[in-house]
Motif scaffolding. Structure first.
Motif, PDB file in Angstrom:
ATOM      1  N   PHE A  85       0.823  -1.202   0.000  1.00 25.61           N
ATOM      2  CA  PHE A  85       0.000   0.000   0.000  1.00 25.61           C
ATOM      3  C   PHE A  85       0.862   1.258   0.000  1.00 25.61           C
ATOM      4  O   PHE A  85       0.509   2.251  -0.654  1.00 25.61           O
ATOM      5  CB  PHE A  85      -0.944  -0.006   1.204  1.00 25.61           C
ATOM      6  N   ARG A  86       1.969   1.242   0.726  1.00 23.55           N
ATOM      7  CA  ARG A  86       2.856   2.412   0.773  1.00 23.55           C
ATOM      8  C   ARG A  86       3.317   2.808  -0.630  1.00 23.55           C
ATOM      9  O   ARG A  86       3.338   3.993  -0.970  1.00 23.55           O
ATOM     10  CB  ARG A  86       4.090   2.119   1.635  1.00 23.55           C
ATOM     11  N   GLN A  87       3.697   1.817  -1.409  1.00 23.91           N
ATOM     12  CA  GLN A  87       4.188   2.105  -2.765  1.00 23.91           C
ATOM     13  C   GLN A  87       3.089   2.754  -3.613  1.00 23.91           C
ATOM     14  O   GLN A  87       3.333   3.751  -4.293  1.00 23.91           O
ATOM     15  CB  GLN A  87       4.680   0.822  -3.430  1.00 23.91           C
ATOM     16  N   THR A  88       1.892   2.200  -3.570  1.00 22.01           N
ATOM     17  CA  THR A  88       0.802   2.770  -4.381  1.00 22.01           C
ATOM     18  C   THR A  88       0.399   4.142  -3.854  1.00 22.01           C
ATOM     19  O   THR A  88       0.120   5.053  -4.634  1.00 22.01           O
ATOM     20  CB  THR A  88      -0.422   1.845  -4.389  1.00 22.01           C
ATOM     21  N   PHE A  89       0.385   4.305  -2.519  1.00 23.10           N
ATOM     22  CA  PHE A  89      -0.025   5.586  -1.924  1.00 23.10           C
ATOM     23  C   PHE A  89       0.964   6.687  -2.295  1.00 23.10           C
ATOM     24  O   PHE A  89       0.558   7.809  -2.637  1.00 23.10           O
ATOM     25  CB  PHE A  89      -0.139   5.450  -0.404  1.00 23.10           C
ATOM     26  N   LYS A  90       2.258   6.371  -2.229  1.00 23.38           N
ATOM     27  CA  LYS A  90       3.272   7.378  -2.563  1.00 23.38           C
ATOM     28  C   LYS A  90       3.243   7.725  -4.048  1.00 23.38           C
ATOM     29  O   LYS A  90       3.517   8.863  -4.432  1.00 23.38           O
ATOM     30  CB  LYS A  90       4.664   6.905  -2.151  1.00 23.38           C
ATOM     31  N   ALA A  91       2.891   6.760  -4.889  1.00 25.41           N
ATOM     32  CA  ALA A  91       2.786   7.039  -6.325  1.00 25.41           C
ATOM     33  C   ALA A  91       1.599   7.960  -6.599  1.00 25.41           C
ATOM     34  O   ALA A  91       1.684   8.870  -7.434  1.00 25.41           O
ATOM     35  CB  ALA A  91       2.631   5.740  -7.099  1.00 25.41           C
ATOM     36  N   GLU A  92       0.500   7.744  -5.874  1.00 25.34           N
ATOM     37  CA  GLU A  92      -0.698   8.565  -6.073  1.00 25.34           C
ATOM     38  C   GLU A  92      -0.580   9.924  -5.406  1.00 25.34           C
ATOM     39  O   GLU A  92      -1.154  10.907  -5.869  1.00 25.34           O
ATOM     40  CB  GLU A  92      -1.932   7.834  -5.526  1.00 25.34           C
TER      41      GLU A  92
ATOM     42  N   PRO B  87       2.449  12.021  -4.227  1.00 29.29           N
ATOM     43  CA  PRO B  87       3.887  12.262  -4.046  1.00 29.29           C
ATOM     44  C   PRO B  87       4.196  13.423  -3.103  1.00 29.29           C
ATOM     45  O   PRO B  87       5.281  13.485  -2.536  1.00 29.29           O
ATOM     46  CB  PRO B  87       4.383  12.560  -5.461  1.00 29.29           C
ATOM     47  N   ASN B  88       3.243  14.341  -2.918  1.00 29.17           N
ATOM     48  CA  ASN B  88       3.494  15.509  -2.072  1.00 29.17           C
ATOM     49  C   ASN B  88       3.269  15.216  -0.577  1.00 29.17           C
ATOM     50  O   ASN B  88       3.668  16.011   0.261  1.00 29.17           O
ATOM     51  CB  ASN B  88       2.627  16.693  -2.516  1.00 29.17           C
ATOM     52  N   VAL B  89       2.633  14.106  -0.227  1.00 29.41           N
ATOM     53  CA  VAL B  89       2.387  13.773   1.175  1.00 29.41           C
ATOM     54  C   VAL B  89       3.629  13.082   1.729  1.00 29.41           C
ATOM     55  O   VAL B  89       4.016  12.008   1.275  1.00 29.41           O
ATOM     56  CB  VAL B  89       1.138  12.863   1.330  1.00 29.41           C
ATOM     57  N   LYS B  90       4.254  13.713   2.742  1.00 25.26           N
ATOM     58  CA  LYS B  90       5.484  13.180   3.321  1.00 25.26           C
ATOM     59  C   LYS B  90       5.253  12.519   4.679  1.00 25.26           C
ATOM     60  O   LYS B  90       6.083  11.757   5.152  1.00 25.26           O
ATOM     61  CB  LYS B  90       6.519  14.302   3.499  1.00 25.26           C
ATOM     62  N   ALA B  91       4.129  12.827   5.323  1.00 23.64           N
ATOM     63  CA  ALA B  91       3.886  12.350   6.684  1.00 23.64           C
ATOM     64  C   ALA B  91       3.643  10.845   6.719  1.00 23.64           C
ATOM     65  O   ALA B  91       2.845  10.307   5.952  1.00 23.64           O
ATOM     66  CB  ALA B  91       2.693  13.072   7.286  1.00 23.64           C
ATOM     67  N   VAL B  92       4.354  10.181   7.615  1.00 25.89           N
ATOM     68  CA  VAL B  92       4.196   8.743   7.778  1.00 25.89           C
ATOM     69  C   VAL B  92       2.806   8.437   8.348  1.00 25.89           C
ATOM     70  O   VAL B  92       2.179   7.440   7.984  1.00 25.89           O
ATOM     71  CB  VAL B  92       5.299   8.196   8.717  1.00 25.89           C
ATOM     72  N   SER B  93       2.351   9.330   9.226  1.00 22.45           N
ATOM     73  CA  SER B  93       1.038   9.104   9.849  1.00 22.45           C
ATOM     74  C   SER B  93      -0.085   9.118   8.810  1.00 22.45           C
ATOM     75  O   SER B  93      -1.055   8.368   8.935  1.00 22.45           O
ATOM     76  CB  SER B  93       0.772  10.157  10.920  1.00 22.45           C
TER      77      SER B  93
ATOM     78  N   VAL C  58       0.121   8.111   5.713  1.00 29.95           N
ATOM     79  CA  VAL C  58       0.166   6.821   5.014  1.00 29.95           C
ATOM     80  C   VAL C  58      -0.456   5.741   5.894  1.00 29.95           C
ATOM     81  O   VAL C  58      -1.249   4.918   5.433  1.00 29.95           O
ATOM     82  CB  VAL C  58       1.621   6.442   4.652  1.00 29.95           C
ATOM     83  N   GLY C  59      -0.121   5.763   7.178  1.00 29.52           N
ATOM     84  CA  GLY C  59      -0.661   4.773   8.109  1.00 29.52           C
ATOM     85  C   GLY C  59      -2.159   4.868   8.248  1.00 29.52           C
ATOM     86  O   GLY C  59      -2.859   3.844   8.261  1.00 29.52           O
ATOM     87  N   LYS C  60      -2.665   6.103   8.356  1.00 29.14           N
ATOM     88  CA  LYS C  60      -4.118   6.283   8.492  1.00 29.14           C
ATOM     89  C   LYS C  60      -4.847   5.825   7.235  1.00 29.14           C
ATOM     90  O   LYS C  60      -5.862   5.140   7.306  1.00 29.14           O
ATOM     91  CB  LYS C  60      -4.439   7.756   8.768  1.00 29.14           C
ATOM     92  N   ALA C  61      -4.322   6.205   6.089  1.00 28.02           N
ATOM     93  CA  ALA C  61      -4.953   5.800   4.833  1.00 28.02           C
ATOM     94  C   ALA C  61      -4.903   4.284   4.675  1.00 28.02           C
ATOM     95  O   ALA C  61      -5.879   3.659   4.227  1.00 28.02           O
ATOM     96  CB  ALA C  61      -4.264   6.482   3.652  1.00 28.02           C
TER      97      ALA C  61
END
Length: 173
Positions: free
Chosen positions: A69-76, A78-84, A86-89
């Motif tokens: 999920f991290r890989q797909t989330f970061k691809a969609e 790219p401007n979101v840097k917060a780890v939290s 990614v975890g919440k999503a």
């Protein structure tokens, strides 16, 4: 009337300034703590150091899912840097998945757990054998030397006791 502010507004007697004996007043007082310097400090129990050779626990199905999920989330995003974020999503997405959609992640997690259990069995065997080796780290000569010293000390004590008994017997004559 004037407010009671200023130097001579309220006169307080010397007796009022003296410390009050709590027993007379009926107040409860917290038990006093001993001075840091006067009492010996209790030794804290030290935690056993973690063995760097011990296998790490396998990730749960959720964390296996998060890896993808991290890989797909970061691809969609790219401007979101917060780890939290990614975890919440990822948590929301995991909750929305059906059990059929979760199945491949659970299977991967089960596979990793089986590998971990094999590694742990091998690790435990190695630890058990190293515990036995600790006893045999000393060479046999060192062990024998210790035995010889102990028996020599015992023999010397026995001789001293016999000498003491002999002296007592001579004194009795």
């Amino acid at each position: 009337m004037k407010n009671a502010k200023g130097k001579g507004a309220v006169k307080v007697s010397k007796e009022a300034l003296k410390p009050v004996d709590d027993r007379k007043v009926g107040k409860r007082k917290a038990p006093s703590k001993p001075d840091k310097g006067s009492a010996p400090k209790a030794k804290k129990e030290k935690k056993a150091k973690k063995d760097p050779n011990k296998p790490k626990r396998p990730p749960s199905a959720f964390f296996v899912f998060l890896e993808e999920f991290r890989q797909t989330f970061k691809a969609e995003n790219p401007n979101v840097k917060a780890v939290s974020a990614v975890g919440k999503a990822g948590g929301e997405k995991w909750k929305s998945l059906s059990s059929a959609e979760k199945a491949p992640y659970e299977a991967k997690a089960a596979k990793r757990k089986a590998e971990y259990e094999k590694l742990m069995k091998a690790y435990d065997k190695k630890q058990a054998s190293s515990a036995d080796d600790d006893e045999s780290d000393k060479s046999k000569s060192e062990v024998n030397d210790e035995d010889d010293e102990a028996s020599a000390e015992d023999h010397q004590e026995e001789e001293e006791e016999e000498d003491d008994e002999d002296e007592e017997d001579e004194d009795d004559d």
